[in-house]
Design a protein around this motif. Structure first.
Motif, PDB file in Angstrom:
ATOM      1  N   GLY A   1       0.271 -13.224   3.369  1.00  0.00           N
ATOM      2  CA  GLY A   1      -1.125 -13.514   3.704  1.00  0.00           C
ATOM      3  C   GLY A   1      -1.749 -12.460   4.583  1.00  0.00           C
ATOM      4  N   ASP A   2      -0.892 -11.691   5.288  1.00  0.00           N
ATOM      5  CA  ASP A   2      -1.403 -10.556   6.066  1.00  0.00           C
ATOM      6  C   ASP A   2      -1.743  -9.407   5.119  1.00  0.00           C
ATOM      7  N   VAL A   3      -2.837  -8.699   5.414  1.00  0.00           N
ATOM      8  CA  VAL A   3      -3.232  -7.547   4.614  1.00  0.00           C
ATOM      9  C   VAL A   3      -3.227  -6.320   5.514  1.00  0.00           C
ATOM     10  N   ILE A   4      -2.382  -5.350   5.176  1.00  0.00           N
ATOM     11  CA  ILE A   4      -2.203  -4.133   5.966  1.00  0.00           C
ATOM     12  C   ILE A   4      -2.616  -2.936   5.120  1.00  0.00           C
ATOM     13  N   LYS A   5      -3.405  -2.052   5.679  1.00  0.00           N
ATOM     14  CA  LYS A   5      -3.744  -0.790   5.025  1.00  0.00           C
ATOM     15  C   LYS A   5      -3.056   0.349   5.768  1.00  0.00           C
ATOM     16  N   VAL A   6      -2.520   1.292   4.990  1.00  0.00           N
ATOM     17  CA  VAL A   6      -1.814   2.449   5.559  1.00  0.00           C
ATOM     18  C   VAL A   6      -2.484   3.722   5.067  1.00  0.00           C
ATOM     19  N   TYR A   7      -2.765   4.621   6.022  1.00  0.00           N
ATOM     20  CA  TYR A   7      -3.385   5.909   5.708  1.00  0.00           C
ATOM     21  C   TYR A   7      -2.423   7.014   6.122  1.00  0.00           C
ATOM     22  N   TRP A   8      -2.160   7.948   5.204  1.00  0.00           N
ATOM     23  CA  TRP A   8      -1.360   9.142   5.513  1.00  0.00           C
ATOM     24  C   TRP A   8      -2.292  10.344   5.514  1.00  0.00           C
ATOM     25  N   ASP A   9      -2.373  11.005   6.656  1.00  0.00           N
ATOM     26  CA  ASP A   9      -3.276  12.152   6.816  1.00  0.00           C
ATOM     27  C   ASP A   9      -4.686  11.835   6.341  1.00  0.00           C
ATOM     28  N   GLY A  10      -5.166  10.643   6.708  1.00  0.00           N
ATOM     29  CA  GLY A  10      -6.541  10.249   6.436  1.00  0.00           C
ATOM     30  C   GLY A  10      -6.784   9.631   5.084  1.00  0.00           C
ATOM     31  N   GLU A  11      -5.786   9.590   4.226  1.00  0.00           N
ATOM     32  CA  GLU A  11      -5.963   9.059   2.871  1.00  0.00           C
ATOM     33  C   GLU A  11      -5.274   7.700   2.757  1.00  0.00           C
ATOM     34  N   GLU A  12      -6.042   6.687   2.332  1.00  0.00           N
ATOM     35  CA  GLU A  12      -5.440   5.378   2.135  1.00  0.00           C
ATOM     36  C   GLU A  12      -4.438   5.439   0.993  1.00  0.00           C
ATOM     37  N   ARG A  13      -3.263   4.815   1.211  1.00  0.00           N
ATOM     38  CA  ARG A  13      -2.220   4.844   0.199  1.00  0.00           C
ATOM     39  C   ARG A  13      -2.022   3.451  -0.400  1.00  0.00           C
ATOM     40  N   SER A  14      -2.101   3.416  -1.708  1.00  0.00           N
ATOM     41  CA  SER A  14      -1.900   2.153  -2.423  1.00  0.00           C
ATOM     42  C   SER A  14      -0.461   1.979  -2.882  1.00  0.00           C
ATOM     43  N   ASP A  15       0.378   3.009  -2.672  1.00  0.00           N
ATOM     44  CA  ASP A  15       1.762   2.976  -3.153  1.00  0.00           C
ATOM     45  C   ASP A  15       2.760   2.613  -2.049  1.00  0.00           C
ATOM     46  N   VAL A  16       2.284   1.932  -1.018  1.00  0.00           N
ATOM     47  CA  VAL A  16       3.167   1.451   0.043  1.00  0.00           C
ATOM     48  C   VAL A  16       3.822   0.156  -0.426  1.00  0.00           C
ATOM     49  N   ARG A  17       5.115   0.022  -0.186  1.00  0.00           N
ATOM     50  CA  ARG A  17       5.807  -1.208  -0.576  1.00  0.00           C
ATOM     51  C   ARG A  17       6.391  -1.891   0.661  1.00  0.00           C
ATOM     52  N   GLN A  18       6.488  -3.203   0.566  1.00  0.00           N
ATOM     53  CA  GLN A  18       6.985  -4.014   1.681  1.00  0.00           C
ATOM     54  C   GLN A  18       8.382  -4.532   1.361  1.00  0.00           C
ATOM     55  N   GLU A  19       9.281  -4.417   2.349  1.00  0.00           N
ATOM     56  CA  GLU A  19      10.621  -4.987   2.225  1.00  0.00           C
ATOM     57  C   GLU A  19      10.948  -5.738   3.503  1.00  0.00           C
ATOM     58  N   TYR A  20      11.473  -6.951   3.363  1.00  0.00           N
ATOM     59  CA  TYR A  20      11.811  -7.732   4.547  1.00  0.00           C
ATOM     60  C   TYR A  20      12.983  -7.106   5.297  1.00  0.00           C
ATOM     61  N   HIS A  21      12.896  -7.166   6.600  1.00  0.00           N
ATOM     62  CA  HIS A  21      14.017  -6.835   7.479  1.00  0.00           C
ATOM     63  C   HIS A  21      14.775  -8.142   7.716  1.00  0.00           C
ATOM     64  N   LEU A  22      15.938  -8.275   7.102  1.00  0.00           N
ATOM     65  CA  LEU A  22      16.688  -9.522   7.160  1.00  0.00           C
ATOM     66  C   LEU A  22      17.584  -9.526   8.387  1.00  0.00           C
ATOM     67  N   ALA A  23      17.400 -10.525   9.215  1.00  0.00           N
ATOM     68  CA  ALA A  23      18.204 -10.678  10.430  1.00  0.00           C
ATOM     69  C   ALA A  23      18.694 -12.120  10.499  1.00  0.00           C
ATOM     70  N   GLU A  24      20.004 -12.285  10.605  1.00  0.00           N
ATOM     71  CA  GLU A  24      20.581 -13.620  10.605  1.00  0.00           C
ATOM     72  C   GLU A  24      20.635 -14.190  12.025  1.00  0.00           C
ATOM     73  N   ASP A  25      20.747 -15.497  12.111  1.00  0.00           N
ATOM     74  CA  ASP A  25      20.907 -16.205  13.378  1.00  0.00           C
ATOM     75  C   ASP A  25      22.365 -16.062  13.798  1.00  0.00           C
TER      76      ASP A  25
END
Length: 532
Positions: free
Chosen positions: A443-467
Motif C-alpha cells: 500500500g506504500d508507494v515509493i518513487k526512486v530517482y537515480w541521478d535525477g531520473e525516475e526509475r520504473s525498474d526498481v524491484r522490492q524484496e522483503y528482508h526476512l527476519a525471524e523471531d
C-alpha cells in the motif's frame, strides 16, 4: 622537516599484544603478536601506543602501570596485561626498544603513539575517583579531581583531563618528551582523538591555543632531536574528520600546518570509522607544504550499525566490502596513504585487506559496497548509555537513517554516493543500487530517482527476519518482512566513477500504519567476476 616517506599503510597498535599471552609473556611471544599482522603486508610504518596515563617502563615523570593500587588489579585481563609488562621490566627488558629494532628489521619506520586524553573509565564521575579501581587511574587524577572536565562536558567523559589547567598540559607534555627522548623512534604521534574531549563544551575553538601550546612544545623537542641525530624526527597528529570539527574540539590545524607543527596529519573519527573524512579539504590546507595526509580507519567501517545489521552479506564480508570502498574513495581524493587504528588482528585475520587497501592498483577489480554514511548521535548519544557523546563530532553529514515524510511537492531525501572505481578499466559483473526501507508495507508507494531520473525498474524484496526468541533454530517461517530492499540494477555507464544522487520519495503511505517508513541504508554494490 622534509616530507615523510610514503608509507602506504600506517598501522597503530594500541598496546594490546602485552595481554595476548599467558603471564609471564616472553619477549619473542610479544614481538610475534605485535608484528604478525603487519609482516609481509602494505604496512610501512608502525605507530606503537606507549600507554595512556601510566608508564610501561621505569619512568622519571610518570607512575608505572600497576603502582596506583599496589599491583592488585580490577580483573583478570588487567592482571595479565600489566603483569606481563611488569615482568619485562623486572627482567631488565625493554619492549619499546625491541619493537623499534624488530620494526626496522622488517623495513618499517616505527613511531611512538601517545594518547593525549584517553578515557576508558566507563563513564566514571569525579566523585568516583577516590574509591574506584582502575589501573590507568594514577594518583594525580585521584588527588586532583578539579583538573578533570566534570560537568563541563558530556557525562561519559567527565573524568577526562581539562587542558585549561597548566598542570595538566605540563603532564601531557612531559609524557611525550620522555617517550621521544628515551628511544630511537622515527617519529612520535600525538593522538588527540583518544579521546577528543579536552576543553569545556563550546570552548574548543576559543581556547584552541592551549592545545597548540602542547603541540608546539612537542615540536620543539622533535626539532631538537632531529638536529642532534642528523635525520628527521617526524611529528604526527590525529585530529577530527573535518576541519570544522577539529576547530570545534580545539585543534587549530591551520596554525599547525602554517607554523610547521605537524608532519603527518591523520583525520579520523573519534569513535569508529568516519567514512566522511574531508580528505580534499585537508589536502588543500596542506598544499605547498611537506605535510602528508593519512585518513584513518577504526575497527570497522559501519561501527554500531552491527547492532541493527541488515546484511545482505554476513557482517565480516560486508565490512570488507565497505572498507575497500571507503579506501578507494580516499585514494581517489588524493590521500598520501591510509591509517589503521584498532585493527586488532592475528597473523591472518586482516591480511587480505592489508594487502589491498594501501594502493589503487591492488584495490582495482575487488568487490565493494559504496554507501551513505550513518549518523549515530540520536541512537547512541543519550546520558546513561555507554560512550554517550562519543559520536557527537563524527559523521556530521551522515545521510541515513532518515524517515520518509509526505511532502507537497514530491520532495524526498536526496542521498549522494561516490563511486570510486574505474569501471571502464575493470568491467564489473553486477552493479546494484540497494535501498533498505524499514516499516514498508503493501500500500506504500515509493518513487526512486537515480541521478535525477525516475526509475520504473526498481524491484522490492522483503528482508526476512525471524523471531529468534520464539524460533531459536532460525527456521524460515515468515514470507513477509517488516522491512524491504528496493533494488535497481545499473550498467557501468550509469554508475561511472564519480558522485551520483539517489532521491527517494514517499508518494503515499498506507493510512492504516502510523509508524514512519525509514530509509536506513543506501548502498551501491559493485561486484566483479570470480571475486569473494
Amino acid at each position: 622537516m622534509p616530507r615523510p616517506p610514503e608509507y602506504g599503510l600506517i598501522y597503530n597498535w594500541d598496546g594490546n599484544p602485552h595481554g595476548y599471552s599467558e603471564y609471564p609473556q616472553t619477549m619473542e611471544q610479544f614481538l610475534d603478536k605485535v608484528y604478525g599482522p603487519m609482516e609481509d603486508t602494505q604496512v610501512r610504518a608502525h605507530f606503537w601506543c606507549v600507554g595512556e596515563h601510566a608508564a610501561r617502563w621505569e619512568s622519571d615523570v610518570l607512575e608505572t602501570v600497576g603502582d596506583v593500587h599496589g599491583r592488585v588489579y580490577e580483573n583478570a585481563r588487567s592482571y595479565t596485561f600489566h603483569e606481563n609488562v611488569r615482568a619485562m621490566i623486572d627482567r631488565g627488558e625493554d619492549p619499546q626498544a625491541e619493537i623499534i629494532t624488530r620494526g626496522h628489521e622488517l623495513g618499517m619506520e616505527v613511531y611512538a603513539s601517545v594518547r593525549m586524553n584517553d578515557n576508558h573509565f566507563g563513564g566514571a564521575q569525579p566523585s568516583d575517583l577516590a574509591t574506584m579501581r582502575h589501573t590507568e587511574l594514577t594518583r594525580m587524577r585521584i588527588e586532583h579531581p578539579e583538573w578533570v572536565l566534570g560537568d563541563k562536558t558530556t557525562p561519559w567523559f567527565a573524568v577526562s583531563w581539562n587542558l585549561e589547567h597548566p598542570e595538566v598540559r605540563e603532564n601531557r607534555f612531559r609524557h611525550c618528551e620522555e617517550v621521544a627522548r628515551r628511544w630511537e623512534w622515527d617519529g612520535i604521534e600525538l593522538d588527540w582523538q583518544r579521546h577528543g574531549f579536552h576543553l569545556p563544551d563550546d570552548y574548543g575553538y576559543r581556547m584552541r591555543y592551549v592545545i597548540t601550546d602542547v603541540q608546539r612544545a612537542v615540536r620543539e623537542v622533535t626539532d631538537e632531536l632531529a638536529e642532534q641525530r642528523g635525520r628527521p624526527y617526524y611529528l604526527a597528529a590525529r585530529v577530527s574528520g573535518t576541519p570544522e570539527m577539529s576547530y570545534r574540539i580545539g585543534y587549530d590545524v591551520e596554525t599547525w600546518i602554517a607554523d610547521g607543527l605537524v608532519d603527518i596529519l591523520i583525520p579520523a573519527g573519534g569513535a569508529h570509522t568516519d567514512p566522511l573524512i574531508a580528505v580534499e579539504q585537508y589536502l588543500a590546507m596542506c598544499e605547498g607544504t611537506d605535510v602528508a595526509v593519512y585518513p584513518g580507519f577504526d575497527a570497522r567501517v559501519d561501527g554500531w550499525d552491527w547492532t541493527g545489521f541488515v546484511g545482505p552479506e554476513n557482517p565480516l564480508l560486508k565490512d570488507q566490502l565497505r572498507t575497500r570502498a571507503v579506501a578507494s574513495q580516499w585514494h581517489a581524493a588524493g590521500s598520501d596513504g591510509i591509517y589503521l587504528f584498532n585493527w586488532h588482528a592475528n597473523r591472518d585475520s586482516r591480511r587480505e585487506l592489508m594487502n589491498q587497501i594501501g594502493s589503487v592498483d591492488t584495490l582495482a577489480g575487488t568487490n565493494k559496497v559504496f554507501a551513505a554514511a550513518h549518523r549515530y548521535k540520536d541512537a547512541f548519544g543519550t546520558v546513561g548509555q555507554s560512550w554517550a557523546g562519543a559520536f557527537d563530532n563524527d559523521r556530521l553529514w551522515g545521510q541515513v537513517p532518515v524517515p520518509l515524510k509526505p511532502t507537497m511537492t514530491g520532495e524526498g531525501p536526496t542521498i549522494t554516493i561516490e563511486q570510486a572505481d574505474d569501471l571502464e578499466a575493470n568491467q564489473p559483473a553486477d552493479i546494484r543500487l540497494r535501498l533498505f526501507l524499514d516499516e514498508w508495507v503493501v500500500g506504500d508507494v515509493i518513487k526512486v530517482y537515480w541521478d535525477g531520473e525516475e526509475r520504473s525498474d526498481v524491484r522490492q524484496e522483503y528482508h526476512l527476519a525471524e523471531d529468534t526468541a520464539g524460533n531459536p533454530m532460525d527456521a524460515q517461517i515468515y514470507e513477509v518482512g517488516q522491512a524491504s530492499w528496493f533494488l535497481l540494477d545499473l550498467d557501468p555507464e550509469e554508475a561511472a566513477k564519480g558522485k551520483h544522487t539517489v532521491k527517494v520519495v514517499l508518494e503515499h503511505r498506507n493510512p492504516q500504519v502510523v509508524s514512519d517508513v525509514v530509509l536506513t541504508n543506501v548502498e551501491l554494490a559493485v561486484t566483479y567476476e570470480g571475486e569473494d
